[in-house]
Scaffold this active site. Structure first.
Site, PDB file in Angstrom:
ATOM      1  N   HIS A 122      12.773  -2.962   1.503  1.00 42.69           N
ATOM      2  CA  HIS A 122      12.224  -1.686   1.974  1.00 42.69           C
ATOM      3  C   HIS A 122      13.096  -0.562   1.433  1.00 42.69           C
ATOM      4  CE1 HIS A 122       9.509  -3.774   4.571  1.00 42.69           C
ATOM      5  NE2 HIS A 122      10.518  -4.538   4.934  1.00 42.69           N
ATOM      6  N   GLU A 154      12.728  -9.696   0.786  1.00 46.03           N
ATOM      7  CA  GLU A 154      11.960  -8.576   1.345  1.00 46.03           C
ATOM      8  C   GLU A 154      12.753  -7.297   1.107  1.00 46.03           C
ATOM      9  OE1 GLU A 154      11.466  -9.051   5.573  1.00 46.03           O
ATOM     10  OE2 GLU A 154      10.669  -7.025   5.855  1.00 46.03           O
ATOM     11  N   ASN A 158       7.821  -5.883  -1.226  1.00 43.87           N
ATOM     12  CA  ASN A 158       7.823  -4.799  -0.250  1.00 43.87           C
ATOM     13  C   ASN A 158       6.372  -4.692   0.228  1.00 43.87           C
ATOM     14  OD1 ASN A 158       7.837  -2.519   1.274  1.00 43.87           O
ATOM     15  ND2 ASN A 158       8.867  -1.222  -0.260  1.00 43.87           N
ATOM     16  N   ARG A 216       5.206  10.746  -2.526  1.00 43.06           N
ATOM     17  CA  ARG A 216       5.059  10.372  -1.104  1.00 43.06           C
ATOM     18  C   ARG A 216       6.373  10.569  -0.353  1.00 43.06           C
ATOM     19  NH1 ARG A 216       4.763   4.240   1.222  1.00 43.06           N
ATOM     20  NH2 ARG A 216       4.240   4.833   3.350  1.00 43.06           N
ATOM     21  N   ALA A 263       3.253  -1.080   4.688  1.00 48.06           N
ATOM     22  CA  ALA A 263       2.744  -1.094   6.064  1.00 48.06           C
ATOM     23  C   ALA A 263       2.351  -2.497   6.526  1.00 48.06           C
ATOM     24  CB  ALA A 263       1.555  -0.146   6.184  1.00 48.06           C
ATOM     25  N   ARG A 279      13.917   3.980  11.941  1.00 49.04           N
ATOM     26  CA  ARG A 279      12.677   4.755  11.983  1.00 49.04           C
ATOM     27  C   ARG A 279      11.890   4.470  13.271  1.00 49.04           C
ATOM     28  NH1 ARG A 279       9.671   4.508   6.455  1.00 49.04           N
ATOM     29  NH2 ARG A 279       8.667   6.299   7.450  1.00 49.04           N
ATOM     30  N   PRO A 325       0.796  -1.230   0.000  1.00 49.97           N
ATOM     31  CA  PRO A 325       0.000   0.000   0.000  1.00 49.97           C
ATOM     32  C   PRO A 325       0.831   1.284   0.000  1.00 49.97           C
ATOM     33  CG  PRO A 325      -0.148  -1.138   2.117  1.00 49.97           C
ATOM     34  CD  PRO A 325       0.523  -2.071   1.164  1.00 49.97           C
ATOM     35  N   ASN A 326       0.314   2.243  -0.737  1.00 48.73           N
ATOM     36  CA  ASN A 326       0.870   3.597  -0.863  1.00 48.73           C
ATOM     37  C   ASN A 326       2.141   3.680  -1.706  1.00 48.73           C
ATOM     38  OD1 ASN A 326      -1.128   4.963   0.808  1.00 48.73           O
ATOM     39  ND2 ASN A 326      -0.246   3.798   2.485  1.00 48.73           N
ATOM     40  N   TYR A 371      11.438   8.303   0.820  1.00 48.59           N
ATOM     41  CA  TYR A 371      11.279   7.246  -0.179  1.00 48.59           C
ATOM     42  C   TYR A 371      11.901   7.563  -1.536  1.00 48.59           C
ATOM     43  CZ  TYR A 371       8.084   5.400   3.332  1.00 48.59           C
ATOM     44  OH  TYR A 371       7.566   4.910   4.504  1.00 48.59           O
TER      45      TYR A 371
HETATM   46  C1  DQA Z   1       8.387   0.705   3.614  1.00 46.82           C
HETATM   47  C2  DQA Z   1       8.522   0.932   5.121  1.00 46.82           C
HETATM   48  C3  DQA Z   1       7.196   0.747   5.813  1.00 46.82           C
HETATM   49  O1  DQA Z   1       7.345   0.963   7.225  1.00 46.82           O
HETATM   50  C4  DQA Z   1       6.172   1.722   5.298  1.00 46.82           C
HETATM   51  O2  DQA Z   1       4.911   1.496   5.888  1.00 46.82           O
HETATM   52  C5  DQA Z   1       6.082   1.728   3.807  1.00 46.82           C
HETATM   53  C6  DQA Z   1       7.287   1.565   3.009  1.00 46.82           C
HETATM   54  C7  DQA Z   1       9.677   1.037   2.846  1.00 46.82           C
HETATM   55  O3  DQA Z   1       9.760   0.651   1.692  1.00 46.82           O
HETATM   56  O4  DQA Z   1      10.578   1.677   3.393  1.00 46.82           O
HETATM   57  O5  DQA Z   1       5.009   1.956   3.259  1.00 46.82           O
HETATM   58  O6  DQA Z   1       8.086  -0.660   3.388  1.00 46.82           O
END
Ligand code: DQA
Length: 149
Positions: free
Chosen positions: A106, A104, A80, A24, A83, A113, A16-17, A29
Site C-alpha cells: 500500500h 501486499e 496492491n 489522485r 479498495a 487512516r 482500482p483507481n 498517494y
Molecule cells: C491503497 C489504500 C486503500 O485503502 C485505498 O482504497 C487505495 C490505495 C494504498 O495504496 O494506500 O486505493 O491500497
C-alpha cells in the site's frame, strides 16, 4: 536447442483507481504516475534478475483472473488490491491458490487512516506487507521478492 530462460517472472497487480496516480489525492498517494512506477519496477527487475510484468484493473473479477493466470508460470506476486483490500473475499481466495511468495503493498499507511482501511482481507495469507512508503514500497517489495524467490 531451445535455451530456456531461468529468470523468475514476477507479476505486479494494481487495483482500482491506481491508474489515476499522480492526479489522485497526491498528498496521500504521491506524484509518481503508475507508468513511472511500472517502468521503475521493470528496470529494477532487470538489475535483480527478475522479469517484471505489470497489470492494473478497476474490476474485481479481472483481478481474480490475473491472479489465477500467474499459476504455473510466475514465481512471485506484488499486489496492491487498493479498495478491494478491505472487501474482497474473491481476491483472498484467488491468492490462496498460489504457492509462491506474495507481497501486499500500500502506498499509504492504511493503519494511520480511516478505521475501515485498517482491515485487510489478505494480510494474514501473504508473505509480507509493505504499507506507508509511497511508490518506494513497490521497489522494496521487489527487492524482498528477489530474496525470497
Ligand atoms: C491503497 C489504500 C486503500 O485503502 C485505498 O482504497 C487505495 C490505495 C494504498 O495504496 O494506500 O486505493 O491500497
Amino acid at each position: 536447442m531451445i535455451q530456456e530462460s531461468s529468470e523468475a517472472v514476477v507479476m505486479v497487480i494494481h487495483g482500482p483507481n491506481l491508474n489515476m496516480l499522480g492526479k489522485r489525492e497526491p498528498e496521500i498517494y504521491g506524484r509518481e504516475t503508475l507508468e513511472d512506477i511500472d517502468r521503475g519496477l521493470e528496470d529494477l527487475g532487470g538489475r535483480l534478475g527478475l522479469d517484471v510484468k505489470t497489470y492494473q484493473t478497476n474490476h474485481e473479477g479481472c483481478m481474480v483472473e490475473a491472479i489465477q493466470a500467474t499459476i504455473g508460470n510466475h514465481q512471485g506476486i506484488i499486489i496492491n488490491p487498493a479498495a478491494y483490500t478491505h472487501t474482497s473475499v474473491a481476491v483472498r481466495d484467488a491468492l490462496l491458490l498460489v504457492d509462491f511468495p506474495v507481497i501486499e503493498v500500500h502506498l499509504s499507511n492504511i493503519y494511520r487512516r480511516e478505521p475501515f482501511r485498517h482491515k485487510s482481507m489478505i494480510s494474514d495469507i501473504v508473505s509480507g506487507v509493505i504499507s506507508g512508503f509511497g511508490a518506494k514500497g513497490y521497489r522494496l517489495a521487489l527487492r524482498a521478492l528477489a530474496e525470497l524467490i
